[in-house]
Design an enzyme around this catalytic site. Structure first.
Site, PDB file in Angstrom:
ATOM      1  N   SER A 105       1.342  14.567  28.523  1.00 53.12           N
ATOM      2  CA  SER A 105       2.099  13.348  28.772  1.00 53.12           C
ATOM      3  C   SER A 105       3.600  13.667  28.756  1.00 53.12           C
ATOM      4  O   SER A 105       4.059  14.503  29.525  1.00 53.12           O
ATOM      5  CB  SER A 105       1.711  12.277  27.744  1.00 53.12           C
ATOM      6  N   ASP A 253      -7.230   7.949  34.129  1.00 51.77           N
ATOM      7  CA  ASP A 253      -6.028   7.779  33.311  1.00 51.77           C
ATOM      8  C   ASP A 253      -5.405   6.413  33.599  1.00 51.77           C
ATOM      9  O   ASP A 253      -4.943   6.159  34.711  1.00 51.77           O
ATOM     10  CB  ASP A 253      -5.028   8.889  33.639  1.00 51.77           C
ATOM     11  N   HIS A 281      -6.050   8.737  29.120  1.00 43.78           N
ATOM     12  CA  HIS A 281      -4.753   9.271  28.694  1.00 43.78           C
ATOM     13  C   HIS A 281      -4.782   9.549  27.190  1.00 43.78           C
ATOM     14  O   HIS A 281      -3.970   9.027  26.421  1.00 43.78           O
ATOM     15  CB  HIS A 281      -3.639   8.278  29.038  1.00 43.78           C
TER      16      HIS A 281
END
Length: 301
Positions: A105, A253, A281
């Site tokens: 991320s 995601d 995610h």
């Protein structure tokens, strides 16, 4: 899980908490976590899989998370470059000149920054559930939040379920430890998506530990501010990256849909893309940490 070394290191004026696992003679994998999440956001199972595969692993608490120092962002704002500087300070403290760098991320953007601006420190690059470090998500988010149709020129905004959750959690009371932990678990549940089972127990452990170890849990929100600062150093083309690159992204995601990962892979010469069916995610699904660790092992061999 056995820790070979755990200590505070210094990055500028800040102390950062770090942990090292595995044989110090093995190649180093530096794990860089995402927004508002300390080092244990990289699950022990993922770390153990890498160590069993002959890797030395270092993970650390970002500034404003876990045991690391918190910052008065209004008085001393920081950017992605500063977070990357923290990662370099961690390597320096362990005497590591070059590491395989894996970022998730926001940590994936930090890893990209290092591969562009400090290539001599990056033996290989792994970018997980991330987006190009110079991409401006603001316009796509604005259109989504105001009910407008997505602009096909933009990378896609988060899924509607995540945006609805975001609106709910920002207005819900979070005055107590219990309320903050509950909100954190709920956020991880949404980030996990619906395709894979959600490990609520692991999520609760991570959220509780993150809250209890921090001297100021609210400071973790500073990562959002740093992440939005699209400084000139972030706009350097990713085509400058020479390190062998693996991009790992989930098909489900809800925060950074699959085209974000595909855009990273397309921008970096010779990058290899590996999708994980059903992954959202987060790593908070049973067996998922091992599924993520295995391509990292292959890439860093």
């Amino acid at each position: 899980m056995a820790v070979n070394d755990a200590k505070f290191i210094v990055s500028g004026k800040l102390r950062l908490w770090t942990e090292r696992f595995g044989n110090p003679a093995d190649p180093v994998v530096l794990l860089v976590m995402g927004t508002s999440t300390p080092g244990p956001g990289w699950p022990d199972e993922l770390v153990q899989t890498l160590v069993a595969g002959g890797r030395q692993v270092i993970r650390f608490d970002h500034r404003d998370t876990g045991r690391s120092d918190c910052v008065d962002f209004a008085a001393a704002p920081y950017t992605l470059a500063d977070l990357a500087g923290d990662a370099v300070a961690v390597l320096d403290a362990y005497g590591v000149e070059t590491a395989h760098v894996a970022g998730a991320s926001l940590g994936g953007a930090v890893a990209q920054w290092l591969a562009v601006h400090r290539p001599e420190r990056v033996a290989s690059l792994t970018v997980i559930m991330s987006s190009p470090m110079g991409a401006d998500a603001g316009p796509a988010w604005e259109r989504a939040l105001t009910g407008k149709e997505p602009d096909p020129e933009h990378l896609p905004p988060p899924a509607p379920a995540f945006l609805r959750h975001l609106m709910q959690v920002t207005t819900a009371p979070r005055a107590t430890r219990e309320e903050n932990v509950a909100a954190g678990v709920a956020t991880w549940r949404v980030l996990n998506g619906d395709a894979l089972p959600f490990d609520e127990e692991a999520a609760r452990r991570l959220v509780t530990e993150s809250y209890d170890l921090s001297s100021n849990p609210a400071a973790a929100a500073n990562h959002d501010l740093a992440g939005r600062a699209l400084t000139a150093d972030r706009r350097v083309p990713l085509s400058a990256i020479k390190a062998a690159t693996l991009v790992i992204h989930g098909t489900d995601d809800p925060l950074l849909p699959l085209p974000h990962g595909e855009a990273v892979a397309a921008a970096i010469p010779h990058a290899r893309m590996e999708t994980i069916t059903g992954m959202g995610h987060s790593f908070l699904s049973p067996e998922l940490p091992r599924r993520v660790a295995k391509p990292i092992l292959r890439h860093t061999s």
